[in-house]
Design a protein around this motif. Structure first.
Motif, short mmCIF file in Angstrom:
data_model
loop_
_atom_site.label_atom_id
_atom_site.label_comp_id
_atom_site.label_asym_id
_atom_site.label_seq_id
_atom_site.Cartn_x
_atom_site.Cartn_y
_atom_site.Cartn_z
N GLN A 201 71.62 -114.57 -18.75
CA GLN A 201 71.46 -113.81 -17.51
C GLN A 201 72.47 -114.24 -16.43
N LYS A 202 73.13 -115.37 -16.68
CA LYS A 202 74.03 -115.96 -15.67
C LYS A 202 73.27 -116.21 -14.36
N THR A 203 72.10 -116.83 -14.54
CA THR A 203 71.20 -117.10 -13.42
C THR A 203 70.99 -118.60 -13.28
N GLN A 204 70.88 -119.07 -12.06
CA GLN A 204 70.57 -120.47 -11.80
C GLN A 204 69.27 -120.57 -11.01
N LEU A 205 68.49 -121.58 -11.34
CA LEU A 205 67.25 -121.82 -10.62
C LEU A 205 67.51 -122.70 -9.40
N GLN A 206 66.69 -122.51 -8.37
CA GLN A 206 66.78 -123.30 -7.16
C GLN A 206 65.40 -123.84 -6.82
N ARG A 207 65.37 -124.99 -6.17
CA ARG A 207 64.08 -125.55 -5.75
C ARG A 207 63.39 -124.58 -4.80
N GLY A 208 62.09 -124.35 -5.04
CA GLY A 208 61.33 -123.43 -4.21
C GLY A 208 61.27 -122.02 -4.75
N ASP A 209 61.81 -121.79 -5.96
CA ASP A 209 61.76 -120.44 -6.55
C ASP A 209 60.36 -120.10 -7.04
N ILE A 210 60.07 -118.80 -7.04
CA ILE A 210 58.94 -118.25 -7.80
C ILE A 210 59.53 -117.78 -9.12
N VAL A 211 59.18 -118.46 -10.21
CA VAL A 211 59.78 -118.21 -11.51
C VAL A 211 58.81 -117.41 -12.37
N LEU A 212 59.25 -116.25 -12.83
CA LEU A 212 58.41 -115.33 -13.59
C LEU A 212 58.96 -115.19 -15.01
N ILE A 213 58.09 -115.38 -15.98
CA ILE A 213 58.46 -115.37 -17.39
C ILE A 213 58.07 -114.04 -18.03
N ARG A 214 59.04 -113.36 -18.62
CA ARG A 214 58.74 -112.11 -19.31
C ARG A 214 58.68 -112.33 -20.82
N THR A 215 57.51 -112.06 -21.39
CA THR A 215 57.32 -112.14 -22.84
C THR A 215 57.37 -110.76 -23.48
N GLY A 216 57.26 -109.69 -22.68
CA GLY A 216 57.18 -108.34 -23.19
C GLY A 216 55.77 -107.87 -23.45
N ARG A 217 54.79 -108.74 -23.17
CA ARG A 217 53.39 -108.45 -23.50
C ARG A 217 52.84 -107.24 -22.75
N MET A 218 53.44 -106.91 -21.60
CA MET A 218 52.90 -105.82 -20.80
C MET A 218 52.97 -104.48 -21.53
N LYS A 219 53.74 -104.41 -22.61
CA LYS A 219 53.79 -103.18 -23.40
C LYS A 219 52.44 -102.86 -24.02
N LEU A 220 51.57 -103.86 -24.14
CA LEU A 220 50.25 -103.67 -24.74
C LEU A 220 49.14 -103.54 -23.70
N PHE A 221 49.49 -103.44 -22.44
CA PHE A 221 48.48 -103.51 -21.38
C PHE A 221 47.42 -102.42 -21.50
N GLU A 222 47.78 -101.24 -21.96
CA GLU A 222 46.81 -100.15 -22.09
C GLU A 222 45.90 -100.34 -23.29
N ARG A 223 46.18 -101.32 -24.12
CA ARG A 223 45.35 -101.62 -25.30
C ARG A 223 44.78 -103.02 -25.11
N ALA A 224 43.64 -103.09 -24.47
CA ALA A 224 43.10 -104.37 -24.00
C ALA A 224 42.96 -105.40 -25.11
N ASP A 225 42.37 -105.02 -26.23
CA ASP A 225 42.14 -106.00 -27.30
C ASP A 225 43.45 -106.56 -27.83
N ALA A 226 44.45 -105.69 -27.99
CA ALA A 226 45.74 -106.15 -28.50
C ALA A 226 46.44 -107.04 -27.49
#
Length: 326
Positions: A201-226
């Motif tokens: 991503q050519k991204t650098q982290l800095q102290r005080g960041d809110i770091v969000l991790i994307r696994t791709g799981r939101m693709k299943l959000f409409e299917r609760a059990d999955a």
């Protein structure tokens, strides 16, 4: 409150903490003083807010919150309630019942709709307070259940103490870095995975960041059990990298629990939660929607949002937005 004069002082205080290991048996003590109830959110200052808001690119705003609906995914392993929604007033019902005693003509003229809802506090996009998980009856900064927890919630470290979140946000798109739409079930994200994503991503982290991790799981959000079943998540060594080396202020992910199961730490069934919340004062965001950011390859942004101010609460719904930075 004894607040260090600079972020360098905070970094030093955290580095010197004897509780830097996830296997430590006691909760962390705050470098911000004996009454600190918000942990690393102390890194949000007037200067840090001005710095990120001064870089706004403008244009598109990304909504990072999920919708709430009957049947949505929610934490059920401990028997907590599903999201429920019901009508309390309907236009035709008020004509029949006349709940306000205003008469048939007024009820026919003024159409009244009202609703109510109930849910577990960790439903949908939300943020955990530092009282959510502790060790041995104590939470962050040594507050104790025997002394600080009453019938109406904690009187220390409740979610109402959190300030509005205005900070630099960074998304680490682990799924995209690996060339997949979604990480496999129970995949445990490593320190190397994080570094590879940052490099691609050519991204650098800095102290005080809110770091969000994307696994791709939101693709299943409409299917609760999955969505709920065997989610991928962050490993403890990866969390150490983000917290102890990169200085992250908040960690979040698009899954239900941030971590994956079974636990990799003997004697602890939610090691990331105790490590982050109880030992290091790092709030956790869960079920955050990151697919639009991934699609547009937006990795750095102003994160702006705030939880509902539920007095004594251990979590609250969050409606965050992301605005790209220059």
């Amino acid at each position: 409150m004894n607040v260090p004069r600079s972020l360098a002082a905070v970094a030093l205080a955290l580095a010197l903490s004897p509780l830097a290991s996830a296997s430590a048996a006691e909760v962390g003590r705050s470098p911000w003083g004996a009454d600190d109830q918000i942990g690393r959110l102390n890194l949000i200052t007037e200067q840090s807010r001005a710095a990120v808001l001064g870089r706004l690119r403008g244009g598109k705003v990304y909504d990072l919150a999920t919708e709430y609906f009957i049947g949505m995914p929610s934490w059920q392993a401990a028997g907590d309630p599903h999201y429920q929604f019901w009508m309390t007033h309907t236009p035709r019902g008020t004509q029949v019942d006349d709940p306000m005693q205003v008469g048939a003509a007024m009820n026919a003229h003024t159409s009244y709709t009202g609703t109510a809802f109930s849910m577990y506090s960790h439903t949908g996009t939300h943020i955990d307070a530092l009282n959510h998980f502790g060790i041995g009856g104590r939470i962050w900064n040594g507050f104790e259940a025997d002394r600080h927890l009453g019938d109406r919630g904690w009187n220390k470290a409740g979610i109402e103490k959190f300030p509005p979140l205005v900070a630099r946000g960074v998304m680490l798109d682990i799924a995209a870095a690996k060339g997949v739409e979604m990480l496999p079930d129970q995949y445990r994200i490593t320190r190397q995975d994080l570094r590879e994503a940052l490099d691609k991503q050519k991204t650098q982290l800095q102290r005080g960041d809110i770091v969000l991790i994307r696994t791709g799981r939101m693709k299943l959000f409409e299917r609760a059990d999955a969505y709920i079943a065997q989610p991928p998540g962050l490993g403890i060594d990866a969390a150490r990298y983000l917290v102890e080396e990169a200085g992250a202020m908040v960690l979040g992910a698009d899954n239900l629990s941030l971590e994956t199961f079974p636990s990799e730490v003997q004697g602890e069934y939610v090691p990331l939660h105790t490590y982050l919340l109880a030992q290091h004062g790092v709030p956790i965001i869960e079920l955050i929607a990151l697919d639009e950011l991934s699609r547009d390859r937006v990795y750095e942004f102003a994160f702006i949002g705030g939880p509902l101010k539920i007095r004594g609460g251990d979590a609250a719904p969050l409606r965050p937005i992301a605005i790209p930075l220059r």
